[in-house]
Design a protein around this motif. Structure first.
Motif, short mmCIF file in Angstrom:
data_model
loop_
_atom_site.label_atom_id
_atom_site.label_comp_id
_atom_site.label_asym_id
_atom_site.label_seq_id
_atom_site.Cartn_x
_atom_site.Cartn_y
_atom_site.Cartn_z
N HIS A 124 8.54 -8.13 2.48
CA HIS A 124 9.64 -7.59 3.30
C HIS A 124 9.98 -6.17 2.85
O HIS A 124 10.39 -5.34 3.65
N LYS A 125 9.76 -5.87 1.57
CA LYS A 125 10.00 -4.51 1.09
C LYS A 125 8.93 -3.56 1.63
O LYS A 125 9.21 -2.40 1.93
N ALA A 183 8.87 2.76 3.16
CA ALA A 183 7.62 3.51 3.39
C ALA A 183 6.95 3.89 2.08
O ALA A 183 5.72 4.00 2.02
N THR A 184 7.74 4.07 1.02
CA THR A 184 7.15 4.42 -0.28
C THR A 184 6.23 3.31 -0.77
O THR A 184 5.09 3.55 -1.17
N LEU A 185 6.72 2.08 -0.72
CA LEU A 185 5.90 0.95 -1.14
C LEU A 185 4.74 0.74 -0.16
O LEU A 185 3.64 0.36 -0.56
N ARG A 186 4.98 1.06 1.11
CA ARG A 186 3.92 0.92 2.11
C ARG A 186 2.78 1.91 1.83
O ARG A 186 1.62 1.59 2.03
N THR A 231 0.14 -8.74 -6.11
CA THR A 231 1.40 -8.40 -6.76
C THR A 231 2.53 -8.28 -5.74
O THR A 231 3.69 -8.52 -6.04
N LEU A 232 2.15 -7.91 -4.51
CA LEU A 232 3.15 -7.72 -3.46
C LEU A 232 3.66 -9.04 -2.88
O LEU A 232 4.62 -9.06 -2.11
N MET A 239 6.55 -1.69 -10.23
CA MET A 239 7.92 -1.21 -10.42
C MET A 239 8.66 -1.11 -9.08
O MET A 239 9.80 -1.53 -8.93
N ARG A 240 7.97 -0.51 -8.10
CA ARG A 240 8.62 -0.30 -6.81
C ARG A 240 8.84 -1.62 -6.08
O ARG A 240 9.83 -1.82 -5.39
N ALA A 241 7.86 -2.54 -6.24
CA ALA A 241 7.97 -3.82 -5.56
C ALA A 241 8.96 -4.74 -6.29
O ALA A 241 9.43 -5.73 -5.71
#
Lengths: 247, 550
Positions: B363-364, B369-372, B357-358, B292-294
């Motif tokens: 680049h996101k 930082a949330t996705l990181r 999936t990433l 979802m976030r990605a």
């Protein structure tokens, strides 16, 4: 039909998934745990195995209460350095009456499986009161209040009954006299002391563990427990007993 | 909160609270001279407080019928807040325990504050308090979105959330009073265990009832994991906690199992608490929040099937690797080692699936930082499962067992994987739940990320070093064939690593505090964002609902 085709249908059924998960997750435990109760060789025979006295059991409960197991194991592995450091490796029978077992998982402090009678009572009392008095670099917490807290004995009968309910063979006589036996084991010159060796065997240690025979404290109980560790049976020390069990 | 309940539900909630308060009263009376009496009083007060809470809004008007066309997110909101409170508390206690191994007199002379008692306070607070609340809160959210159905009623989720937190509270206060079964990660005594079973059954029923109302034909992969988490944890919890209490007025109980059978049952539980609480549950979280976030679909659906059933099957055999070279029969040890190695396949399939999936969204990962957080979690998941399989090999375990290496391994998993994926999911879900455009401060998320990552790395490297040094010192012989080092020698050698570990832990605590502040500011600042488009059970409603929000 591929397994993915099957799964494509399975994942549309809630109960199908639920039953699948229960079934698949049950197998490992059933195969590994159930036979431990049925295969006789799992636990060696030790006819000389003694029971914890009420005082030792109370001490064991203090050991659990204080979380001693978080830093001290009671399981010597079958490795040369462990046997050299701590003594003969632990046998399954030695924790046969341990509900629950206290094998532990971490040695921030040393293993205690065979600590019994390696140090004097007064060493243990001094060490528990403040470990740094006897071992300067120790990181163990001080348990000063044990010496000043009176041991609760009025419910020991109930404790022994519960132990019997989970399979420890305490007799009616032991259960009835639990509280007086606890007092007697820490008061060697009192009339109560004789009953302890009569019921729990001559090898039972009857001493004023905290150095004060007229007072029954939590220190008495914990030291009595520490002094019996590794000494309930000689099965691990006498090779004869083990050979007998292997047949 | 109460105003959202119908008057029938308000009556029901009062009756349930009354029943809980009565149970507490009975326990309190039965155990007047035992710690269980204090817990009885605590349960009684919890029940009474809930009655007052409901009573205050008892005559509030009935909630609008239109609510049934929306998702029910209030329990998830409260769950997230509770998770953050437990995180800060549990991590701080953990760091306090770490400093106690540097300076043992940091107990301040109290019985309740000694290492042996606060260590389970730390583990329970972070695993069950932080992790458990995070799982419950996110599972309700994910369950509704992936099923496109509202939760079946409005009391059951609250019962699960508050009931579960009551369990955590009983556990943690119990340890400080010396109430413990001594079984690691299953320390709470019999009455708390029974209460958890009641809560858990209701949790399971919420899942099944919501799935029965779903408008999607397929059950999404995140829900398989959440369901495996609920079901298998119930199974493990019930079997491992079988015990006979001394009396109904005693907190103390004696385990039904003893010795070698008890050891095997305990580590079957212990390892699978890791598997189904700390892995399956959080994989469920990852399978929803990471894609979802990605903004990318899950890389492989088939890979997720293989890893799900692989994890569910293999993990249950692996517990005996905690008992290598012990009095456990060797055939069980060998089975445990073998399955632990095979476990690497589904574990890496999951980690790989997450990282692949990433692709197209890296680049996101750089900017967000949330996705990181989630990406690093997947990396640590892969690293920790590899390390776990490696440590399960018998000769490796001979060195690593009983040492700080185990602690390092556990924290690579707990900090690197579990906490990171949870923080990532929380930073994603907070703006969604409270209808905000974004977190209060992206910079603070960034700061939290680097504090958490550096803290984890310092912690884990310190424990790897201390563990291996310890293991080697214990087995080193000198030329005359006797042991070269006393135990105390190894303890002295640990000191610098214990200081480093406590500092690493401090970084991690500080990160959690930054996170808690950021979340609080996000929640309390006024809402500006519109409803996320399409975030409704009926797609037809999505267009309609978007209009009034404009």
């Amino acid at each position: 039909m591929s397994i993915f085709g099957f799964h494509y249908r399975l994942e549309r059924k809630t109960m199908g998934l639920v039953l699948g998960i229960i079934l698949v997750a049950s197998i490992g435990g059933l195969v590994e745990i159930a036979p431990l109760f049925t295969i006789h060789q799992t636990v060696e025979d030790a006819p000389d195995m003694r029971l914890y006295t009420p005082l030792e059991l109370a001490g064991r409960n203090i050991y659990i209460r204080e979380g001693c197991y978080a830093c001290h194991s009671q399981m010597i592995r079958t490795l040369r350095d462990e046997v050299d450091r701590y003594g003969p490796y632990s046998l399954a029978v030695e924790s046969k009456y341990d509900h629950p077992m206290l094998w532990g998982s971490k040695r921030t402090g040393p293993d205690l499986a065979r600590i019994g009678e390696k140090y004097s009572d007064s060493w243990h009392v001094a060490h528990l009161n403040n470990p740094r008095d006897v071992v300067a670099v120790s990181v163990m917490p001080a348990y000063g209040w044990l010496s000043t807290t009176e041991l609760r004995t009025d419910d020991l009968t109930l404790h022994l009954k519960a132990q019997r309910a989970v399979g420890v063979p305490y007799t009616d006589d032991m259960i009835a006299n639990a509280a007086t036996d606890a007092a007697g084991q820490a008061a060697p010159d009192s009339p109560l002391a004789d009953g302890v060796t009569k019921r729990y065997g001559k090898a039972t240690t009857v001493r004023a563990f905290d150095g004060r025979p007229n007072q029954l404290t939590e220190m008495d109980a914990l030291v009595a427990y520490l002094q019996v560790l590794g000494r309930l049976t000689e099965a691990a020390i006498k090779p004869v007993a083990r050979a007998g069990a292997a047949q | 909160m109460i105003a959202q309940l119908t008057s029938y539900e308000r009556q029901r909630a009062i009756l349930i609270s009354l029943a809980v308060a009565l149970c507490g009263l009975l326990l309190g009376l039965a155990g007047r001279d035992d710690p269980i009496g204090i817990h009885g009083a605590l349960i009684f007060l919890a029940g009474v407080a809930t009655i007052f809470l409901i009573g205050r809004d008892y005559y509030a008007p009935e909630p609008p019928v239109e609510r049934l066309a929306l998702y029910y997110d209030d329990p998830s909101k409260v769950g997230i807040v509770l998770a953050m409170i437990w995180a800060v508390f549990g991590l701080a206690v953990g760091d306090w325990a770490a400093w106690q191994l540097v300076n043992p007199d940091l107990t301040f002379g109290g019985g309740w504050s000694s290492f042996g008692r606060i260590r389970p306070v730390h583990t329970t607070s972070v695993i069950f308090g932080f992790g458990g609340n995070g799982l419950i809160a996110t599972s309700f959210y994910v369950l509704q979105r992936t099923s496109r159905a509202r939760l079946p009623d409005q009391i059951a989720p609250w019962f699960v959330l508050f009931g579960y937190n009551l369990f955590c509270l009983l556990a943690v206060t119990g340890y400080m009073m010396g109430v413990t079964q001594s079984k690691e990660y299953a320390e709470p005594e019999w009455y708390a265990d029974i209460w958890l079973v009641v809560v858990w059954v209701v949790y399971f029923l919420i899942y099944v009832r919501t799935l029965a109302r779903r408008k999607e034909p397929h059950i999404y992969v995140a829900n398989w994991y959440y369901m495996a988490f609920i079901l298998v944890v119930a199974m493990l919890h019930i079997v491992n906690n079988l015990a006979v209490p001394v009396s109904l007025g005693h907190a103390k109980s004696y385990s039904a199992f003893s010795g070698v059978q008890d050891a095997m049952t305990q580590w079957w539980y212990g390892h699978n608490a890791v598997a189904f609480f700390l892995t399956a549950g959080f994989l469920g979280m990852m399978y929803y929040f990471l894609p979802m976030r990605a903004g990318r679909p899950l890389y492989s659906y088939r890979l997720s099937i293989i890893s799900f059933w692989g994890i569910t099957f293999f993990y249950m055999w692996a517990g005996s690797h905690h008992l290598h070279y012990t009095a456990l029969p060797q055939w069980v040890q060998t089975l445990g080692m073998t399955f632990s190695l095979m476990l690497l396949i589904p574990s890496w399939a999951s980690a790989g699936n997450a990282l692949l999936t990433l692709n197209g969204a890296w680049h996101k990962v750089r900017d967000d930082a949330t996705l990181r957080f989630m990406m690093v979690a997947a990396v640590f998941y892969g690293l920790t499962t590899f390390e776990g399989s490696f440590m399960a090999i018998r000769p490796v375990n001979a060195l690593s067992h009983y040492t700080d290496w185990t602690i390092g391994h556990v924290h690579a998993g707990a900090l690197g994987w579990v906490a990171m994926i949870t923080f990532g999911a929380i930073y994603a879900i907070v703006p969604w739940l409270w209808k905000r455009d974004a977190m209060y401060s992206a910079k603070l998320v960034e700061a939290h990320f680097w504090l958490a990552l550096s803290g984890t790395i310092v912690y884990v490297f310190a424990m790897w070093n201390s563990g291996i040094v310890q293991g080697l010192m214990w087995r080193t012989y000198n030329e005359s064939g006797t042991l070269a080092y006393s135990f105390i020698d190894s303890l002295i050698a640990m000191r610098p690593y214990y200081i480093a570990r406590a500092v690493g832990g401090l970084f991690f605590v500080l990160g959690a505090c930054v996170g808690a502040y950021n979340i609080w500011m996000t929640i309390t600042k006024p809402a500006v964002a519109a409803e996320r488009s399409g975030d409704l059970p009926e797609p037809a409603l999505a267009g309609a609902a978007a209009q009034p929000a404009e």
